[in-house]
Design an enzyme around this catalytic site. Structure first.
Site, PDB file in Angstrom:
ATOM      1  N   SER A  65       0.829  -1.211   0.000  1.00 44.15           N
ATOM      2  CA  SER A  65       0.000   0.000   0.000  1.00 44.15           C
ATOM      3  C   SER A  65       0.864   1.263   0.000  1.00 44.15           C
ATOM      4  CB  SER A  65      -0.911   0.001   1.228  1.00 44.15           C
ATOM      5  OG  SER A  65      -1.663  -1.190   1.260  1.00 44.15           O
TER       6      SER A  65
HETATM    7  N1  SAM Z   1      -0.255  -4.978   4.126  1.00 45.09           N
HETATM    8  C1  SAM Z   1       0.458  -5.351   2.916  1.00 45.09           C
HETATM    9  C2  SAM Z   1       1.846  -4.786   2.847  1.00 45.09           C
HETATM   10  O1  SAM Z   1       2.230  -4.000   3.724  1.00 45.09           O
HETATM   11  O2  SAM Z   1       2.575  -5.179   1.922  1.00 45.09           O
HETATM   12  C3  SAM Z   1      -0.293  -4.988   1.668  1.00 45.09           C
HETATM   13  C4  SAM Z   1      -1.491  -5.802   1.495  1.00 45.09           C
HETATM   14  S1  SAM Z   1      -2.165  -5.975  -0.117  1.00 45.09           S
HETATM   15  C5  SAM Z   1      -2.838  -4.393  -0.419  1.00 45.09           C
HETATM   16  C6  SAM Z   1      -3.562  -7.012   0.319  1.00 45.09           C
HETATM   17  C7  SAM Z   1      -3.185  -8.418   0.706  1.00 45.09           C
HETATM   18  O3  SAM Z   1      -4.363  -9.067   1.196  1.00 45.09           O
HETATM   19  C8  SAM Z   1      -2.683  -9.263  -0.452  1.00 45.09           C
HETATM   20  O4  SAM Z   1      -1.425  -9.779  -0.144  1.00 45.09           O
HETATM   21  C9  SAM Z   1      -3.733 -10.373  -0.563  1.00 45.09           C
HETATM   22  O5  SAM Z   1      -3.210 -11.623  -0.968  1.00 45.09           O
HETATM   23  C10 SAM Z   1      -4.252 -10.424   0.856  1.00 45.09           C
HETATM   24  N2  SAM Z   1      -5.556 -11.078   1.028  1.00 45.09           N
HETATM   25  C11 SAM Z   1      -6.656 -11.018   0.233  1.00 45.09           C
HETATM   26  N3  SAM Z   1      -7.638 -11.775   0.758  1.00 45.09           N
HETATM   27  C12 SAM Z   1      -7.148 -12.306   1.922  1.00 45.09           C
HETATM   28  C13 SAM Z   1      -7.677 -13.163   2.926  1.00 45.09           C
HETATM   29  N4  SAM Z   1      -8.911 -13.661   2.882  1.00 45.09           N
HETATM   30  N5  SAM Z   1      -6.877 -13.503   3.968  1.00 45.09           N
HETATM   31  C14 SAM Z   1      -5.625 -13.033   4.057  1.00 45.09           C
HETATM   32  N6  SAM Z   1      -5.063 -12.226   3.137  1.00 45.09           N
HETATM   33  C15 SAM Z   1      -5.817 -11.859   2.089  1.00 45.09           C
END
Ligand code: SAM
Length: 222
Positions: A65
């Site tokens: 993000s």
């Molecule tokens: N917080 C992260 C960082 O600092 O790099 C960025 C997160 S990215 C915007 C969103 C993440 O949510 C992705 O890695 C995606 O795979 C994960 N995601 C989506 N659905 C999910 C779920 N049900 N459980 C866990 N992770 C999930």
């Protein structure tokens, strides 16, 4: 300019122009954003862009993000430093590292194994020892470690998952992007009041990758 000095200059610009100028005031969040090296959470070819004012691609078609959004969401959790925090959507592990400087314990859940393993190794080798990473469907939270003082979800959900509300302790805050479209959401803060009922506030419009899982959007390719 030497690459390291250049990144330090860009980091200071991020702090003053992207965070302070837009109203981030929490001293612990600002300190953490200065301390945590965002470049170490990016693919090497992206490292020079670490302090740009934007999200960036990481593995598996996901994103790290925008620094301002990371700071804004963590500030919205109203942490004092003593909390147990759950993050859903570990991605690169960057936000978990920032959280680890603002809270006592961080539990973070990622659904894509490649990202969960990568983040676990990265956080360990950088010394963020108060962060635990789980590969699982985070729409169901991390029940064994509940309750949490704060929960942050870094992917967009169609609705607030009931499981996450259940795992929030009394007085706790949940910050989550929610919306009817997979790519445009409202950032919402839900407080669990001491008596147990919930109060919901709208914070701002945001754009996140979808939260995929049992209490999120339908399954994708992983
Ligand atoms: N917080 C992260 C960082 O600092 O790099 C960025 C997160 S990215 C915007 C969103 C993440 O949510 C992705 O890695 C995606 O795979 C994960 N995601 C989506 N659905 C999910 C779920 N049900 N459980 C866990 N992770 C999930």
């Amino acid at each position: 300019m030497h690459a390291e000095t250049d990144l330090e200059v860009r980091k200071e610009r991020m702090l003053s122009e992207h965070l302070l100028a837009r109203g981030i005031r929490d001293a612990a969040v600002l300190r953490a954003m200065r301390e945590v090296p965002r470049e170490s959470f990016l693919p090497p070819e992206m490292a020079r862009l670490a302090y740009e004012d934007s999200p960036l691609p990481i593995d598996a078609g996901q994103t790290i993000s925008q620094p301002y959004i990371v700071a804004y969401m963590i500030e919205a959790l109203e942490l004092s430093g003593k909390e147990r925090v759950l993050e859903i959507g570990t991605g690169s592990g960057y936000a978990a590292a920032v959280l680890s400087r603002c809270a006592a314990e961080v539990y973070t859940v990622e659904r894509i194994p490649l990202l969960a393993d990568g983040a676990r190794n990265r956080l360990q080798s950088l010394g963020y020892s108060n962060v635990k990473v789980l590969h699982a469907d985070g729409t169901l939270g991390w029940r064994e470690q509940a309750p949490y003082d704060a929960i942050v979800v870094t992917a967009g959900a169609p609705e607030v998952p009931a499981e996450l509300l259940e795992q929030l302790g009394p007085g706790g805050r949940l910050v989550i992007p929610v919306g009817p479209s997979q790519h445009l959401q409202n950032l919402v803060r839900v407080r669990r009041l001491p008596r147990g009922d919930f109060r919901r506030e709208h914070l701002c419009a945001v754009r996140f990758v979808p939260l995929i899982g049992e209490q999120g959007w339908d399954d994708g390719p992983y």
